[in-house]
Write a protein that holds these residues in place. Sequence first.
Motif, PDB file in Angstrom:
ATOM      1  N   LEU A 162     139.536  23.287  43.256  1.00  0.00           N
ATOM      2  CA  LEU A 162     139.193  24.586  43.834  1.00  0.00           C
ATOM      3  C   LEU A 162     139.790  24.722  45.227  1.00  0.00           C
ATOM      4  N   SER A 163     140.115  25.946  45.592  1.00  0.00           N
ATOM      5  CA  SER A 163     140.413  26.271  46.980  1.00  0.00           C
ATOM      6  C   SER A 163     139.180  26.985  47.530  1.00  0.00           C
ATOM      7  N   VAL A 164     138.578  26.428  48.583  1.00  0.00           N
ATOM      8  CA  VAL A 164     137.306  26.962  49.095  1.00  0.00           C
ATOM      9  C   VAL A 164     137.377  27.131  50.609  1.00  0.00           C
ATOM     10  N   LEU A 165     136.459  27.934  51.132  1.00  0.00           N
ATOM     11  CA  LEU A 165     136.329  28.063  52.581  1.00  0.00           C
ATOM     12  C   LEU A 165     135.932  26.711  53.173  1.00  0.00           C
ATOM     13  N   ASP A 166     136.589  26.337  54.258  1.00  0.00           N
ATOM     14  CA  ASP A 166     136.302  25.059  54.906  1.00  0.00           C
ATOM     15  C   ASP A 166     135.212  25.267  55.944  1.00  0.00           C
ATOM     16  N   ASP A 177     148.500  24.369  54.194  1.00  0.00           N
ATOM     17  CA  ASP A 177     149.250  25.600  54.003  1.00  0.00           C
ATOM     18  C   ASP A 177     148.394  26.849  54.159  1.00  0.00           C
ATOM     19  N   LYS A 178     147.062  26.656  54.311  1.00  0.00           N
ATOM     20  CA  LYS A 178     146.175  27.814  54.405  1.00  0.00           C
ATOM     21  C   LYS A 178     145.012  27.462  55.336  1.00  0.00           C
ATOM     22  N   PRO A 179     145.184  27.694  56.627  1.00  0.00           N
ATOM     23  CA  PRO A 179     144.144  27.342  57.600  1.00  0.00           C
ATOM     24  C   PRO A 179     142.801  27.976  57.261  1.00  0.00           C
ATOM     25  N   GLY A 180     141.728  27.203  57.458  1.00  0.00           N
ATOM     26  CA  GLY A 180     140.387  27.698  57.179  1.00  0.00           C
ATOM     27  C   GLY A 180     139.933  27.440  55.754  1.00  0.00           C
ATOM     28  N   TYR A 181     140.803  26.851  54.957  1.00  0.00           N
ATOM     29  CA  TYR A 181     140.468  26.559  53.558  1.00  0.00           C
ATOM     30  C   TYR A 181     140.692  25.076  53.257  1.00  0.00           C
ATOM     31  N   ALA A 182     140.062  24.622  52.207  1.00  0.00           N
ATOM     32  CA  ALA A 182     140.174  23.217  51.812  1.00  0.00           C
ATOM     33  C   ALA A 182     140.279  23.122  50.295  1.00  0.00           C
ATOM     34  N   TYR A 183     140.866  22.025  49.854  1.00  0.00           N
ATOM     35  CA  TYR A 183     140.840  21.704  48.430  1.00  0.00           C
ATOM     36  C   TYR A 183     139.541  20.964  48.123  1.00  0.00           C
ATOM     37  N   LEU A 184     138.940  21.307  47.025  1.00  0.00           N
ATOM     38  CA  LEU A 184     137.752  20.602  46.557  1.00  0.00           C
ATOM     39  C   LEU A 184     138.015  20.198  45.107  1.00  0.00           C
ATOM     40  N   VAL A 223     134.526  30.640  47.219  1.00  0.00           N
ATOM     41  CA  VAL A 223     135.615  30.109  46.394  1.00  0.00           C
ATOM     42  C   VAL A 223     136.814  31.045  46.480  1.00  0.00           C
ATOM     43  N   ASP A 224     137.875  30.549  47.055  1.00  0.00           N
ATOM     44  CA  ASP A 224     139.106  31.317  47.184  1.00  0.00           C
ATOM     45  C   ASP A 224     139.822  31.411  45.837  1.00  0.00           C
ATOM     46  N   GLU A 225     139.857  30.273  45.081  1.00  0.00           N
ATOM     47  CA  GLU A 225     140.578  30.242  43.809  1.00  0.00           C
ATOM     48  C   GLU A 225     140.183  28.996  43.023  1.00  0.00           C
ATOM     49  N   VAL A 226     140.012  29.161  41.710  1.00  0.00           N
ATOM     50  CA  VAL A 226     139.921  28.006  40.826  1.00  0.00           C
ATOM     51  C   VAL A 226     141.358  27.692  40.428  1.00  0.00           C
ATOM     52  N   MET A 227     141.927  26.664  41.034  1.00  0.00           N
ATOM     53  CA  MET A 227     143.355  26.407  40.922  1.00  0.00           C
ATOM     54  C   MET A 227     143.738  25.662  39.647  1.00  0.00           C
TER      55      MET A 227
END
Length: 433
Positions: free
Chosen positions: A356-360, A389-396, A421-425
Amino acid sequence: MPTQDQQGALQVALLGCGVVGTQVARILLQEKDSLTRRVGAQLNVLGIAVRSLDTERDAVIPRDLLTTDAHALVEQADIVVEVMGGIEPARELIDHALRHGASVVTANKALLAQHGPSLYETASHHEVDLSYEAAVAGAIPIIRPIRESLAGDNITRVLGIVNGTTNYVLDQMTRHNLDLDTAVRDAQRLGYAEADPTADVEGHDAAAKAAILASLAFHTRVALDDVACEGITHVTAQDVAWAARSGHVIKLLAICERTPAGVAARVHPALVPLSHPLASVGDAFNAVFVEAENAGPLMFYGQGAGGAPTASAVMGDLVTAARNRVLGARGAGESAAANLTLLPSGEALTRYQMRLSVLDQRGVLAQIADVFAKHEVSIETVTQAVREDKPGYAYLVVATHTSRESALAGTVEALKPLAAVDEVMSVLRIEGS
């Protein structure tokens, strides 16, 4: 019904003269004496049915054996070898051959997955053999061990890499950091993939083989439509890289399982732990991992495609069918006595790894854990990494314990609309652990 001629020879009709058919013809013509000793009777090539007499062919094929009248050919044969592929006219010709008392050897997995039961019944009614070792995993002897060697055991699971094209593609993506399209083009250049690779990369070829394996392993008719199918078209280079970080490799698997509730068969890409024997199967090789109550785990490995390997499996069936004709015996037929319940795909048990890409920020993990809890899915591990590559977000990256497919899929859908949740990658199943 065709019978041995006065010299004791058996008449063999070959349907198809492509890559595999040419190899089968070569063996029959060039190794006639050796085959006669093994069978106990001479094998005569009665003829080779082709679509066109004008097509340029290997010099090993005598032109006087070629014919476009396949129906007349099968009516004169003791054994018919079908390597033409496709559904029609292969189905009608095999049915015609069986009704005329000929034993049949086929490599046609798509045909058997769709029309196997009716053909098995016809073979049984006319007391002839219908053999198909070459239909699954090329040269690997897997049909006969499941149907005969393990007939007295209870198979619980069959886990296999049964499509050489997709295994080559995924292996190249892993070894050389290629994207999917580049790896497919490489496979096409080397002849591992067709000009139209859809049947392979969409999983249809593997699904047909899964239907055959499940039917044999669990003594229950499993049709192609009963196999849940997902190909590798959504697998990315990033998925492959994350798989390596978590100690896995991605493989397209055919999975056939027997549970107390019934039987499930499915095909999909999966994360396989590096410690599992299937993880090391590279290039265009195939491997099938069988688990049985008494025999325990067994693995069958080898060439899964190509003219010579597939011809080897065809010839094994042909020699056995010929021996049976000489002895007046029959091989093992269809076994559907168990008639187990076919489970819907949502009832299959598996594990997920979700990226997932999520808010950090604080509280995000708690929100996500709450979604899992509401769907009764247990989390095994959580790994977090900053997205540069995307400040303020994290991989989970979340790996689950074993749960029902329906519960896991429901969890994924419930995560998508969360504000955090920014994206289910990526969503990949974990198998073999």
